[in-house]
Design an enzyme around this catalytic site. Structure first.
Site, PDB file in Angstrom:
ATOM      1  N   LYS A 210       0.839  -1.197   0.000  1.00 35.75           N
ATOM      2  CA  LYS A 210       0.000   0.000   0.000  1.00 35.75           C
ATOM      3  C   LYS A 210       0.875   1.248   0.000  1.00 35.75           C
ATOM      4  O   LYS A 210       1.749   1.409   0.864  1.00 35.75           O
ATOM      5  CB  LYS A 210      -0.914   0.021   1.229  1.00 35.75           C
ATOM      6  N   ILE A 211       0.623   2.122  -0.964  1.00 41.25           N
ATOM      7  CA  ILE A 211       1.297   3.414  -1.041  1.00 41.25           C
ATOM      8  C   ILE A 211       0.215   4.483  -1.172  1.00 41.25           C
ATOM      9  O   ILE A 211      -0.640   4.387  -2.053  1.00 41.25           O
ATOM     10  CB  ILE A 211       2.252   3.500  -2.243  1.00 41.25           C
TER      11      ILE A 211
END
Length: 388
Positions: A139-140
């Site tokens: 997740k970014i």
């Protein structure tokens, strides 16, 4: 049939927005995958903070890592990675059966890196390498600074869950980043049919913020502010989905699709209803349709299983959604300002629990007989930046 099991026939997967070691050990997660059609799972610092702070399930591993003289951030990372690996293994049959479309477990980069392109990229590479599972999704946050990191990570073949998207403009930026990454892979002779990504569009936080502003207003040109309460998040999501479909009609995407590329699906996040006066499945029922994921917390999953109504709804009411957005602007509320505020607040809501996890582990370190560690020492560990 359980409404949860009906979603897949309408093109939507549902993922669980929660992860604890207890559900891994007692068979709950395995049962939900097998019996209830669960197709994926997400985590974040707040989720891990609750899991670690409110149970003794992690104490034995913490004590062992203390004995190894591991710094606090490394202890947290080891705890999280062990849970992510175990969950990935349980979801592996879903990943294989869906040919890499579903079966992912998401692990977030340090929220302190949200505005650090190079730091986010290096952290994504490192976490992906450490988990060593094809079905881990990193997740970014979809900040402007992180978009190049998202593109580069995807180009390198790392599955990415782009999180904290509130505006259509932010969504478009990451959608084109995905397309550019695929085009670059194709140009270099790399496979593109195994790469997967989701764009996580946040919902309930929008209504919380907009409702607060609407309640402070009176009528303008016949528009009653109370008529818009609880409507903005779904309207925004529907218009984002329409833009998603338009991008899929673009010739650049169609070239990639013919080569076997997977769609970067729209993922509906923050789907628990915050206002008790609203329907508890208000962020699920209106957004069902092809190429979507809904990631729900436990209480929303239980509510939808009990009384959710399933049919194709995501493309319904597009004109009403446009009119709703226009009415908001006529009332003098800038939706751009709202989404920019929510992005800033959203990052802080991940930074605070991330830092609190380190405090929790420090307290457990003291209780279990280990020596404390200063923040400066923590910051020296990879993936953790000193709190500002």
């Amino acid at each position: 049939m359980n409404p949860l099991l009906q979603l897949l026939a309408h093109g939507q997967s549902y993922w669980l927005d929660n992860l604890t070691r207890q559900m891994l050990r007692n068979g709950e997660l395995a049962r939900r995958i097998h019996d209830e059609g669960l197709r994926g799972q997400t985590s974040n610092p707040a989720i891990f903070g609750k899991a670690i702070g409110k149970s003794q399930d992690y104490d034995e591993q913490i004590e062992r890592l203390i004995d190894e003289r591991r710094p606090t951030p490394e202890i947290y990372e080891a705890l999280a990675i062990q849970d992510i690996q175990a969950a990935c293994d349980l979801f592996r049959p879903v990943y294989d059966e869906s040919k890499g479309l579903d079966g992912y477990v998401s692990l977030e980069v340090s929220p302190h890196l949200a505005h650090d392109m190079q730091g986010s990229l290096e952290e994504a590479r490192r976490l992906h390498r450490m988990v060593q599972r094809p079905n881990v999704m990193i997740k970014i946050p979809g900040t402007p600074e992180a978009v190049p990191a998202i593109e580069e990570a995807l180009f390198e073949g790392i599955p990415i869950n782009v999180t904290l998207l509130f505006s259509i403009e932010s969504y478009e930026a990451v959608a084109w980043a995905y397309i550019r990454a695929l085009e670059r892979r194709l140009e270099q002779g790399k496979s593109i049919n195994a790469l997967s990504s989701v764009a996580s569009f946040f919902l309930s936080r929008i209504d919380v913020e907009v409702d607060k502003r609407l309640k402070a207003l009176g009528p303008v040109d016949g528009i009653q502010p109370q008529d818009l309460l609880g409507k903005m998040a779904v309207a925004n999501a529907k218009l984002a989905y329409q833009r998603f479909r338009e991008i899929l009609d673009d010739p650049r995407w169609q070239v990639l699709e013919r080569q076997g590329a997977k769609v970067q699906r729209m993922l509906w996040a923050s789907t628990s209803t915050k206002n008790p006066d609203y329907r508890d499945v208000m962020y699920v029922e209106p957004l069902i349709g092809p190429d979507t994921v809904n990631t729900m917390p436990d209480e929303t999953i239980a509510a939808f299983a009990d009384h959710g109504v399933v049919r194709d709804t995501v493309m319904e009411g597009m004109e009403e959604a446009r009119q709703t957005m226009q009415a908001l602007e006529k009332l003098g509320i800038s939706f751009r300002e709202v989404t920019e505020l929510l992005m800033t607040e959203g990052m802080q809501k991940f930074v605070e629990p991330f830092d609190q996890i380190l405090d929790i582990i420090e307290k457990k370190r003291s209780l279990l007989g280990g020596e404390g560690q200063t923040r400066a020492g923590e910051a020296a560990s990879k993936g953790a930046q000193p709190a500002k």
